[in-house]
Motif scaffolding. Structure first.
Motif, short mmCIF file in Angstrom:
data_model
loop_
_atom_site.label_atom_id
_atom_site.label_comp_id
_atom_site.label_asym_id
_atom_site.label_seq_id
_atom_site.Cartn_x
_atom_site.Cartn_y
_atom_site.Cartn_z
N VAL A 83 1.12 -1.25 -0.64
CA VAL A 83 -0.01 -0.62 -0.05
C VAL A 83 1.03 1.36 0.64
N HIS B 99 0.35 3.92 -2.70
CA HIS B 99 0.15 5.20 -3.10
C HIS B 99 0.86 6.46 -2.16
N GLN C 267 0.20 7.94 4.34
CA GLN C 267 -0.64 7.83 4.57
C GLN C 267 -1.18 7.70 5.66
N ALA D 33 -6.84 4.99 6.36
CA ALA D 33 -6.19 4.65 5.08
C ALA D 33 -5.90 3.43 4.52
N GLU E 129 -8.40 0.68 5.74
CA GLU E 129 -9.45 0.35 4.67
C GLU E 129 -9.24 0.33 3.39
N GLN E 130 -8.29 0.36 2.83
CA GLN E 130 -7.82 -0.46 2.12
C GLN E 130 -7.71 -2.21 2.11
N ARG F 200 -8.78 -3.64 5.05
CA ARG F 200 -10.22 -4.17 5.76
C ARG F 200 -9.19 -4.22 6.96
N ARG G 202 1.46 -4.92 -8.59
CA ARG G 202 0.22 -4.22 -8.26
C ARG G 202 -0.90 -6.08 -8.37
N HIS H 221 -1.07 -7.67 -5.21
CA HIS H 221 -2.09 -7.30 -4.40
C HIS H 221 -2.93 -7.87 -4.47
N GLN H 222 -2.95 -7.49 -5.44
CA GLN H 222 -4.80 -7.65 -6.43
C GLN H 222 -4.93 -9.41 -5.47
#
Lengths: 162, 162
Positions: free
Chosen positions: A62, A66, A69, A73, A76-77, A79, B23, B26-27
Motif C-alpha cells: 500500500v 500510494h 498516508q 487509510a 480501509e485498503q 480492511r 500490483r 497485490h490484488q
DNA sequence: CACAATCAAGTTGTGCACAACTGAATAGGG
DNA sequence: CCCTATTCAGTTGTGCACAACTTGATTGTG
C-alpha cells in the motif's frame, strides 16, 4: 423418496438437504481457509529474505503504491482495524522501514511514511510476485477470474454482515 | 542490471513487467486474504449462538462426519498441526463438546470423541451452511467451480513449498 | 536385548485478527 | 460559546497459525 425437504431460504436450491449442505459447506469454507493458509506459507518463504510477514508485506505494498498516508487509510485498503495495524506498524517502524508522525492538521491522525530503507526494499520485493504466480500453477486469466469472483464474494459477505 | 526484461519463470507471461505484477499480486493475494476474513466474519455471526469459533466449527464438522479419531487425523484433514489443535481441542473439551482419551493401543495417540452434547450440537448447526451460502450471493454452480479452483490452487501451492 | 531414530501430542514464543474499551482531538448542534 | 457526539489511534484480552522445541511411547536395527 424425498418428501421435499424444507424450502428454508431464498436463492439456494431447496432440493439440497441440510445434511448435504453441512458437507458442501465443509468443502467451501474449508477450501478458502486452506487456500489462504497455503498462500501464506508460500509468501512466508518468499518474504523470509526481506524480513517481512505476509500482512506486513501487504501494508508495504500500500505504501509503495500510494505513498505516505494515515493509519486509517491503510486500514480501509486492507480492511484491518487499528487493533491489528497499530502493533504491525510499530514492528515495521522498529525494523526501520517506516516512520509514524502525528499529523499537524489533525492531532488524532498518524501519517505513516516510508523510510529510505523502506522505499529501497521495493526493489528487492519486485521478483516476489512472479515467484508466487508461478507457484499457483494458474494462468493469468484464471487468476483474474478468481480475483473477480473473490471480489464479488467479499462484497456480498461484507454486505450480509459486518 | 538486465536491459532485457527477465524471462524468469515458465508459465507466466513474460510480457508483464515486475512492477505491474507487484500490483496484480497485490490484488490476488489480497483478494483471497480479504475473502477468507469476510467469510470468517459471517461465520462468526452464524456460530455465535452455538458458542463456536470458525476453526472450532471446522473441527466439529470433521467429528460429525467421520466420528472419533486421533488428533493427528483431524490435523491432516484440516491441515493444522498440534500447536494449533491442542489448545483448540482443550477449549472444546472445556466447553463439554468433546472428550480426549489416550489410545490404549498406542499411548502416544489421543483419540477425540464427541460427547452427547457435542453430538447434539450438530442439529443446531444444520441450518448454518444454508445461511452462509445465501450470504455469498453465489449460485451452487459458482461455489462448486470456486471450490475446484481453490483445490487446485492449494495443491499447487502446497507442492511448491511446504 | 539395547539403543538410536521416529512419532504423537503438548508447550513456548511470535505475530495476526478482532471485539471491546480508553483517551485525546475535533466537529456540530443548541 | 459550550457541550455532546464522533473520530482516530492505541490498548487489552481471546483465539488462531505456525516454527521450534520437549516429553514420552514406539519402532527398527544391530
Amino acid at each position: 423418496m424425498t418428501p421435499t425437504p424444507p424450502p428454508t431460504t431464498g436463492p439456494v436450491s431447496p432440493s439440497v438437504s441440510d445434511a448435504e449442505l453441512l458437507r458442501l459447506d465443509h468443502q467451501v469454507c474449508f477450501s478458502l481457509h486452506a487456500a489462504s493458509r497455503a498462500f501464506g506459507g508460500v509468501y512466508r518463504d518468499a518474504l523470509k529474505d526481506l524480513g517481512l510477514t505476509y500482512p506486513q508485506y501487504l501494508a508495504m505494498l500500500v505504501l509503495w503504491e500510494h505513498g505516505p498516508q494515515p493509519v486509517k487509510a491503510i486500514g480501509e485498503q486492507l480492511r484491518l482495524d487499528s487493533g491489528t495495524l497499530s502493533p504491525l506498524l510499530k514492528r515495521l517502524e522498529a525494523a526501520g522501514l517506516v516512520r509514524r508522525e502525528r499529523s499537524p492538521e489533525d492531532e488524532r491522525s498518524v501519517t505513516v511514511h516510508l523510510t529510505d530503507e523502506g522505499a529501497e526494499l521495493r526493489e528487492r520485493a519486485l521478483p516476489v510476485p512472479r515467484r508466487i504466480l508461478a507457484a499457483t500453477g494458474l494462468s493469468v486469466e484464471e487468476i483474474l477470474g478468481l480475483q473477480q469472483l473473490l471480489g464479488r464474494l467479499t462484497g456480498a459477505l461484507d454486505g450480509a454482515q459486518g
